[in-house]
Design an enzyme around this catalytic site. Structure first.
Site, short mmCIF file in Angstrom:
data_model
loop_
_atom_site.label_atom_id
_atom_site.label_comp_id
_atom_site.label_asym_id
_atom_site.label_seq_id
_atom_site.Cartn_x
_atom_site.Cartn_y
_atom_site.Cartn_z
N LYS A 91 -0.46 3.01 -7.75
CA LYS A 91 -0.01 4.30 -7.20
C LYS A 91 -0.30 5.43 -8.18
CE LYS A 91 3.60 2.35 -4.22
NZ LYS A 91 5.04 2.33 -3.88
N TYR A 136 1.48 3.88 5.70
CA TYR A 136 2.88 3.45 5.64
C TYR A 136 3.59 3.60 6.98
CZ TYR A 136 2.93 2.84 0.54
OH TYR A 136 2.72 2.39 -0.74
N ASN A 148 6.99 3.29 -8.15
CA ASN A 148 7.11 1.93 -8.68
C ASN A 148 5.75 1.31 -9.02
OD1 ASN A 148 6.35 1.67 -6.07
ND2 ASN A 148 7.97 0.28 -5.45
N HIS A 199 1.38 -0.89 -5.21
CA HIS A 199 1.64 -1.40 -3.86
C HIS A 199 0.92 -2.75 -3.73
CE1 HIS A 199 1.82 -1.75 0.52
NE2 HIS A 199 0.60 -2.27 0.39
N GLU A 246 -4.40 -3.75 5.70
CA GLU A 246 -4.47 -2.87 4.54
C GLU A 246 -5.83 -2.96 3.84
OE1 GLU A 246 -1.00 -3.86 2.21
OE2 GLU A 246 0.37 -3.04 3.73
P1 IDP Z 1 7.22 -2.84 -1.33
O1 IDP Z 1 6.33 -1.76 -1.91
O2 IDP Z 1 7.87 -3.66 -2.41
O3 IDP Z 1 6.52 -3.68 -0.30
P2 IDP Z 1 8.59 -1.57 0.90
O4 IDP Z 1 9.94 -1.92 1.38
O5 IDP Z 1 7.41 -1.99 1.74
O6 IDP Z 1 8.44 -2.10 -0.59
O7 IDP Z 1 8.56 0.00 0.72
C1 IDP Z 1 7.35 0.70 0.47
C2 IDP Z 1 7.57 1.67 -0.65
O8 IDP Z 1 8.54 2.64 -0.25
C3 IDP Z 1 8.12 1.07 -1.93
O9 IDP Z 1 7.12 0.53 -2.78
C4 IDP Z 1 8.80 2.25 -2.57
O10 IDP Z 1 7.84 3.10 -3.20
C5 IDP Z 1 9.34 3.00 -1.36
N1 IDP Z 1 10.73 2.62 -1.08
C6 IDP Z 1 11.18 1.52 -0.44
N2 IDP Z 1 12.52 1.48 -0.37
C7 IDP Z 1 12.94 2.61 -0.95
C8 IDP Z 1 14.24 3.16 -1.20
O11 IDP Z 1 15.28 2.59 -0.85
N3 IDP Z 1 14.27 4.35 -1.86
C9 IDP Z 1 13.16 5.01 -2.26
N4 IDP Z 1 11.91 4.52 -2.05
C10 IDP Z 1 11.81 3.34 -1.40
MG MG Z 2 5.76 -3.24 1.59
#
Ligand code: IDP
Ligand code: MG
Length: 153
Positions: free
Chosen positions: A13, A53, A116, A119, A130
Protein backbone atom coordinates in the site's frame (compact mmCIF):
# COMPACT_ATOMS: atom_id res chain seq x y z
CA UNK A 1 0.35 -35.60 -0.56
CA UNK A 2 1.73 -32.50 -2.29
CA UNK A 3 0.23 -29.09 -1.59
CA UNK A 4 -1.74 -27.41 -4.32
CA UNK A 5 0.03 -24.60 -6.17
CA UNK A 6 -1.95 -21.36 -6.08
CA UNK A 7 -1.59 -17.78 -7.22
CA UNK A 8 -2.42 -14.79 -5.07
CA UNK A 9 -2.30 -11.01 -5.40
CA UNK A 10 -0.36 -8.86 -2.97
CA UNK A 11 0.26 -5.16 -3.12
CA UNK A 12 2.33 -2.86 -0.98
CA UNK A 13 0.00 0.00 0.00
CA UNK A 14 1.09 3.64 -0.39
CA UNK A 15 2.20 3.82 3.27
CA UNK A 16 4.54 0.88 2.68
CA UNK A 17 5.94 2.37 -0.52
CA UNK A 18 6.41 5.81 1.10
CA UNK A 19 8.23 4.26 4.03
CA UNK A 20 10.68 2.45 1.77
CA UNK A 21 9.41 -1.05 2.51
CA UNK A 22 9.05 -2.40 -1.03
CA UNK A 23 12.39 -4.21 -0.95
CA UNK A 24 11.80 -5.62 2.53
CA UNK A 25 8.44 -7.05 1.51
CA UNK A 26 9.67 -8.52 -1.79
CA UNK A 27 12.58 -9.99 0.16
CA UNK A 28 10.32 -11.70 2.71
CA UNK A 29 8.29 -13.28 -0.08
CA UNK A 30 11.42 -14.52 -1.83
CA UNK A 31 12.98 -15.84 1.38
CA UNK A 32 9.80 -17.74 2.19
CA UNK A 33 10.40 -19.64 -1.04
CA UNK A 34 7.43 -18.26 -2.94
CA UNK A 35 7.77 -17.32 -6.57
CA UNK A 36 6.97 -13.87 -7.97
CA UNK A 37 5.22 -14.36 -11.31
CA UNK A 38 4.47 -10.69 -12.07
CA UNK A 39 5.22 -7.30 -10.53
CA UNK A 40 4.05 -3.77 -11.32
CA UNK A 41 4.36 -0.32 -9.78
CA UNK A 42 0.93 1.20 -10.18
CA UNK A 43 -1.23 4.11 -9.05
CA UNK A 44 -4.99 3.73 -8.66
CA UNK A 45 -7.36 6.64 -8.99
CA UNK A 46 -10.30 6.88 -6.58
CA UNK A 47 -12.76 5.17 -8.91
CA UNK A 48 -10.36 2.25 -9.46
CA UNK A 49 -9.74 1.91 -5.71
CA UNK A 50 -13.51 1.92 -5.11
CA UNK A 51 -13.93 -0.81 -7.70
CA UNK A 52 -11.11 -2.89 -6.23
CA UNK A 53 -12.62 -2.68 -2.73
CA UNK A 54 -16.23 -3.00 -3.91
CA UNK A 55 -17.00 -5.71 -1.29
CA UNK A 56 -16.38 -3.13 1.44
CA UNK A 57 -18.64 -0.45 -0.04
CA UNK A 58 -20.92 0.98 2.66
CA UNK A 59 -18.69 -0.02 5.57
CA UNK A 60 -17.58 2.76 7.94
CA UNK A 61 -13.92 2.48 6.90
CA UNK A 62 -14.58 2.41 3.13
CA UNK A 63 -13.92 6.11 2.38
CA UNK A 64 -10.67 6.23 4.37
CA UNK A 65 -9.50 3.00 2.78
CA UNK A 66 -10.16 4.17 -0.78
CA UNK A 67 -8.61 7.56 -0.04
CA UNK A 68 -5.46 5.91 1.30
CA UNK A 69 -5.00 3.31 -1.43
CA UNK A 70 -5.46 5.99 -4.11
CA UNK A 71 -3.05 8.40 -2.38
CA UNK A 72 0.18 7.18 -3.96
CA UNK A 73 2.02 4.39 -5.74
CA UNK A 74 1.42 0.76 -4.91
CA UNK A 75 3.58 -2.24 -5.79
CA UNK A 76 1.38 -5.07 -7.02
CA UNK A 77 2.57 -8.62 -7.55
CA UNK A 78 1.35 -12.09 -8.39
CA UNK A 79 2.78 -14.64 -5.99
CA UNK A 80 2.80 -18.34 -6.72
CA UNK A 81 3.45 -21.38 -4.57
CA UNK A 82 1.91 -24.22 -2.60
CA UNK A 83 -1.15 -22.91 -0.75
CA UNK A 84 0.07 -19.40 -1.61
CA UNK A 85 -3.21 -17.70 -0.63
CA UNK A 86 -3.20 -18.77 3.02
CA UNK A 87 0.61 -18.74 3.29
CA UNK A 88 0.75 -15.09 2.18
CA UNK A 89 -2.13 -14.18 4.50
CA UNK A 90 -0.08 -15.59 7.38
CA UNK A 91 3.01 -13.69 6.21
CA UNK A 92 1.10 -10.39 6.32
CA UNK A 93 -0.70 -11.04 9.63
CA UNK A 94 -4.03 -9.83 10.99
CA UNK A 95 -5.87 -6.88 9.43
CA UNK A 96 -5.24 -4.62 12.41
CA UNK A 97 -1.54 -3.81 12.69
CA UNK A 98 -2.13 -3.45 16.43
CA UNK A 99 -3.07 -7.11 16.67
CA UNK A 100 -0.80 -8.60 14.01
CA UNK A 101 1.92 -10.76 15.54
CA UNK A 102 5.56 -9.64 15.45
CA UNK A 103 7.21 -11.55 12.62
CA UNK A 104 4.32 -10.83 10.27
CA UNK A 105 4.65 -7.88 7.87
CA UNK A 106 1.84 -5.91 9.52
CA UNK A 107 3.05 -6.93 12.98
CA UNK A 108 6.56 -5.69 12.27
CA UNK A 109 5.87 -2.55 10.23
CA UNK A 110 2.33 -1.29 10.82
CA UNK A 111 0.79 0.85 13.53
CA UNK A 112 -2.61 1.53 11.94
CA UNK A 113 -5.61 -0.38 10.62
CA UNK A 114 -6.16 1.64 7.44
CA UNK A 115 -2.43 2.06 6.77
CA UNK A 116 -1.53 -1.57 7.32
CA UNK A 117 1.31 -1.75 4.76
CA UNK A 118 -0.01 -4.48 2.45
CA UNK A 119 -3.06 -6.03 0.83
CA UNK A 120 -3.34 -9.74 0.02
CA UNK A 121 -6.16 -11.84 -1.45
CA UNK A 122 -8.16 -13.91 1.03
CA UNK A 123 -9.68 -16.63 -1.18
CA UNK A 124 -9.24 -18.41 -4.48
CA UNK A 125 -12.14 -16.49 -6.02
CA UNK A 126 -10.86 -13.09 -4.87
CA UNK A 127 -7.30 -13.93 -5.90
CA UNK A 128 -8.47 -14.56 -9.46
CA UNK A 129 -10.47 -11.34 -9.58
CA UNK A 130 -7.69 -9.26 -8.00
CA UNK A 131 -4.94 -10.68 -10.22
CA UNK A 132 -6.92 -9.84 -13.35
CA UNK A 133 -7.60 -6.35 -11.94
CA UNK A 134 -3.87 -5.55 -12.19
CA UNK A 135 -2.40 -7.97 -14.72
CA UNK A 136 -3.12 -9.21 -18.22
CA UNK A 137 -2.58 -12.95 -18.75
CA UNK A 138 0.55 -12.36 -20.86
CA UNK A 139 2.14 -10.28 -18.07
CA UNK A 140 2.16 -13.27 -15.71
CA UNK A 141 5.28 -15.35 -16.21
CA UNK A 142 5.48 -19.09 -16.05
CA UNK A 143 8.89 -19.96 -14.66
CA UNK A 144 10.62 -22.25 -12.20
CA UNK A 145 13.72 -21.79 -10.10
CA UNK A 146 16.40 -24.23 -11.27
CA UNK A 147 17.11 -25.13 -7.65
CA UNK A 148 13.55 -26.13 -6.88
CA UNK A 149 11.33 -28.67 -8.49
CA UNK A 150 7.81 -27.31 -8.40
CA UNK A 151 5.20 -29.57 -6.81
CA UNK A 152 7.90 -31.48 -4.91
CA UNK A 153 6.83 -30.12 -1.53
P1 IDP B 1 -7.59 -7.44 4.95
O1 IDP B 1 -6.81 -6.35 4.25
O2 IDP B 1 -6.83 -8.03 6.10
O3 IDP B 1 -8.11 -8.48 4.00
P2 IDP B 1 -10.33 -6.45 5.06
O4 IDP B 1 -11.31 -6.77 6.11
O5 IDP B 1 -10.51 -7.09 3.71
O6 IDP B 1 -8.87 -6.75 5.63
O7 IDP B 1 -10.33 -4.88 4.90
C1 IDP B 1 -9.66 -4.24 3.82
C2 IDP B 1 -8.87 -3.09 4.37
O8 IDP B 1 -9.76 -2.13 4.94
C3 IDP B 1 -7.89 -3.43 5.49
O9 IDP B 1 -6.64 -3.91 5.02
C4 IDP B 1 -7.76 -2.12 6.20
O10 IDP B 1 -6.87 -1.26 5.50
C5 IDP B 1 -9.16 -1.54 6.07
N1 IDP B 1 -9.98 -1.86 7.25
C6 IDP B 1 -10.62 -3.01 7.54
N2 IDP B 1 -11.26 -2.97 8.71
C7 IDP B 1 -11.05 -1.73 9.18
C8 IDP B 1 -11.47 -1.05 10.38
O11 IDP B 1 -12.17 -1.59 11.23
N3 IDP B 1 -11.02 0.23 10.52
C9 IDP B 1 -10.26 0.86 9.61
N4 IDP B 1 -9.84 0.25 8.47
C10 IDP B 1 -10.25 -1.02 8.25
MG1 MG C 1 -9.51 -8.41 2.46
Amino acid sequence: MSAQSERTLLFVKPDGVMRGLMGEIVSRIERKGLLIAAVKLSKLNKAQAERFYDVHRGKPFFEALVEHVASGPILAMVIEGPEAISVVRRLIGETSSFKAEPGAIRGDFGISVTKNVVHASDSMENAEREISFFFKKREILRWEKPTEKKFAF
